[in-house]
Design a protein around this motif. Structure first.
Motif, PDB file in Angstrom:
ATOM      1  N   GLU A   7       0.856  -1.139   0.123  1.00 55.27           N
ATOM      2  CA  GLU A   7       0.048   0.104   0.208  1.00 55.27           C
ATOM      3  C   GLU A   7       0.601   1.543   0.323  1.00 55.27           C
ATOM      4  O   GLU A   7       0.344   2.312   0.521  1.00 55.27           O
ATOM      5  N   CYS A   8       2.311   1.000   0.096  1.00 55.13           N
ATOM      6  CA  CYS A   8       2.808   2.074   0.424  1.00 55.13           C
ATOM      7  C   CYS A   8       3.022   3.775  -0.823  1.00 55.13           C
ATOM      8  O   CYS A   8       2.681   2.574  -1.797  1.00 55.13           O
ATOM      9  N   ILE A   9       2.761   4.396  -0.568  1.00 54.86           N
ATOM     10  CA  ILE A   9       2.718   5.676  -2.121  1.00 54.86           C
ATOM     11  C   ILE A   9       3.891   6.379  -2.319  1.00 54.86           C
ATOM     12  O   ILE A   9       3.721   7.810  -2.213  1.00 54.86           O
ATOM     13  N   ASN A  10       4.752   5.740  -1.212  1.00 59.82           N
ATOM     14  CA  ASN A  10       6.361   6.321  -2.285  1.00 59.82           C
ATOM     15  C   ASN A  10       6.713   7.992  -1.382  1.00 59.82           C
ATOM     16  O   ASN A  10       7.076   8.530  -1.953  1.00 59.82           O
ATOM     17  N   CYS A  11       5.766   8.193   0.144  1.00 58.69           N
ATOM     18  CA  CYS A  11       6.126   9.477  -0.316  1.00 58.69           C
ATOM     19  C   CYS A  11       6.913  10.101   0.303  1.00 58.69           C
ATOM     20  O   CYS A  11       7.068  11.191   1.017  1.00 58.69           O
ATOM     21  N   ASP A  12       7.823   8.477   1.147  1.00 57.48           N
ATOM     22  CA  ASP A  12       9.219   9.165   1.202  1.00 57.48           C
ATOM     23  C   ASP A  12       9.084   9.843   3.523  1.00 57.48           C
ATOM     24  O   ASP A  12      10.218  10.527   3.517  1.00 57.48           O
ATOM     25  N   VAL A  13       7.707   9.900   4.008  1.00 55.23           N
ATOM     26  CA  VAL A  13       8.100  10.994   4.798  1.00 55.23           C
ATOM     27  C   VAL A  13       8.833   9.977   5.856  1.00 55.23           C
ATOM     28  O   VAL A  13       9.038  10.485   7.068  1.00 55.23           O
ATOM     29  N   ILE A  29       8.414  -0.109  -3.727  1.00 53.01           N
ATOM     30  CA  ILE A  29       8.061   0.477  -2.691  1.00 53.01           C
ATOM     31  C   ILE A  29       9.670   0.780  -1.563  1.00 53.01           C
ATOM     32  O   ILE A  29      10.061   0.210  -2.469  1.00 53.01           O
ATOM     33  N   TYR A  30       8.866   1.807  -0.307  1.00 51.59           N
ATOM     34  CA  TYR A  30      10.339   1.950   0.273  1.00 51.59           C
ATOM     35  C   TYR A  30      10.289  -0.270   1.231  1.00 51.59           C
ATOM     36  O   TYR A  30       8.991  -0.461   1.516  1.00 51.59           O
ATOM     37  N   VAL A  31      11.454  -0.432   1.547  1.00 51.54           N
ATOM     38  CA  VAL A  31      11.627  -0.950   2.720  1.00 51.54           C
ATOM     39  C   VAL A  31      12.095  -1.524   3.958  1.00 51.54           C
ATOM     40  O   VAL A  31      12.637  -0.457   4.098  1.00 51.54           O
ATOM     41  N   VAL A  52       4.317   8.299  11.759  1.00 52.70           N
ATOM     42  CA  VAL A  52       4.368   9.601  10.122  1.00 52.70           C
ATOM     43  C   VAL A  52       3.769   8.798   9.239  1.00 52.70           C
ATOM     44  O   VAL A  52       3.078  10.006   7.938  1.00 52.70           O
ATOM     45  N   CYS A  53       3.087   7.816   8.167  1.00 50.70           N
ATOM     46  CA  CYS A  53       2.883   6.446   7.532  1.00 50.70           C
ATOM     47  C   CYS A  53       1.211   7.450   7.651  1.00 50.70           C
ATOM     48  O   CYS A  53       0.646   6.864   7.990  1.00 50.70           O
ATOM     49  N   PRO A  54       0.988   8.006   6.334  1.00 49.41           N
ATOM     50  CA  PRO A  54      -0.238   8.858   5.736  1.00 49.41           C
ATOM     51  C   PRO A  54      -1.193   7.321   5.452  1.00 49.41           C
ATOM     52  O   PRO A  54      -2.439   8.146   5.893  1.00 49.41           O
ATOM     53  N   VAL A  55      -0.700   6.399   4.691  1.00 47.13           N
ATOM     54  CA  VAL A  55      -1.785   5.287   4.614  1.00 47.13           C
ATOM     55  C   VAL A  55      -1.721   3.955   5.480  1.00 47.13           C
ATOM     56  O   VAL A  55      -2.260   2.922   5.154  1.00 47.13           O
ATOM     57  N   ASP A  56      -0.709   4.397   6.699  1.00 42.44           N
ATOM     58  CA  ASP A  56      -0.603   3.302   7.479  1.00 42.44           C
ATOM     59  C   ASP A  56      -0.728   2.304   7.269  1.00 42.44           C
ATOM     60  O   ASP A  56      -1.168   1.349   7.258  1.00 42.44           O
TER      61      ASP A  56
HETATM   62 FE1  SF4 Z   1       5.673   3.879   2.109  1.00 37.42          FE
HETATM   63 FE2  SF4 Z   1       4.083   4.854   4.337  1.00 37.42          FE
HETATM   64 FE3  SF4 Z   1       6.541   5.281   3.913  1.00 37.42          FE
HETATM   65 FE4  SF4 Z   1       5.374   6.718   2.804  1.00 37.42          FE
HETATM   66  S1  SF4 Z   1       6.157   6.909   5.206  1.00 37.42           S
HETATM   67  S2  SF4 Z   1       6.887   6.256   2.394  1.00 37.42           S
HETATM   68  S3  SF4 Z   1       3.678   5.583   2.447  1.00 37.42           S
HETATM   69  S4  SF4 Z   1       5.883   3.298   4.119  1.00 37.42           S
END
Ligand code: SF4
Ligand code: SF4
Length: 82
Positions: A7-13, A29-31, A52-56
């Motif tokens: 579900e990760c949207i690669n937001c980099d937060v 995606i992020y790992v 901080v992850c906006p999509v949980d």
């Molecule tokens: Fe992905 Fe969540 Fe990290 Fe954003 S905060 S890169 S959606 S895992």
């Protein structure tokens, strides 16, 4: 350790929030490197990436369940080599 789902949207937060440098951008995606993720034990009371992850999309990895004790040991190992 925690894991990042697709579900990760690669937001980099999350990446800069990790005190152990366990999060990086993977091919899609992020790992999370489970050998570095202490679930924030040793640094914070709550997993910072989850906060901080906006999509949980960062649950506990069911294949890598660890006790508080094991997480603490991992923290000590990492800080000894850092
Ligand atoms: Fe992905 Fe969540 Fe990290 Fe954003 S905060 S890169 S959606 S895992
Ligand atoms: Fe990093 Fe903490 Fe998230 Fe693990 S739970 S990846 S140590 S921020």
């Amino acid at each position: 350790a925690l894991m990042i789902t697709d579900e990760c949207i690669n937001c980099d937060v999350c990446e800069p929030e990790c005190p152990n440098g366990a999060i990086s951008q993977g091919p899609e995606i992020y790992v999370i490197d489970p050998s570095l993720c202490t679930e924030c034990v040793g640094h914070y009371n709550e997993p910072q990436c989850q906060q901080v992850c906006p999509v949980d999309c960062i649950p506990l990895d069911p294949e890598r369940k660890e006790t508080q004790e094991e997480l603490q040991q991992k923290y000590l190992r990492i800080s000894a080599t850092a």
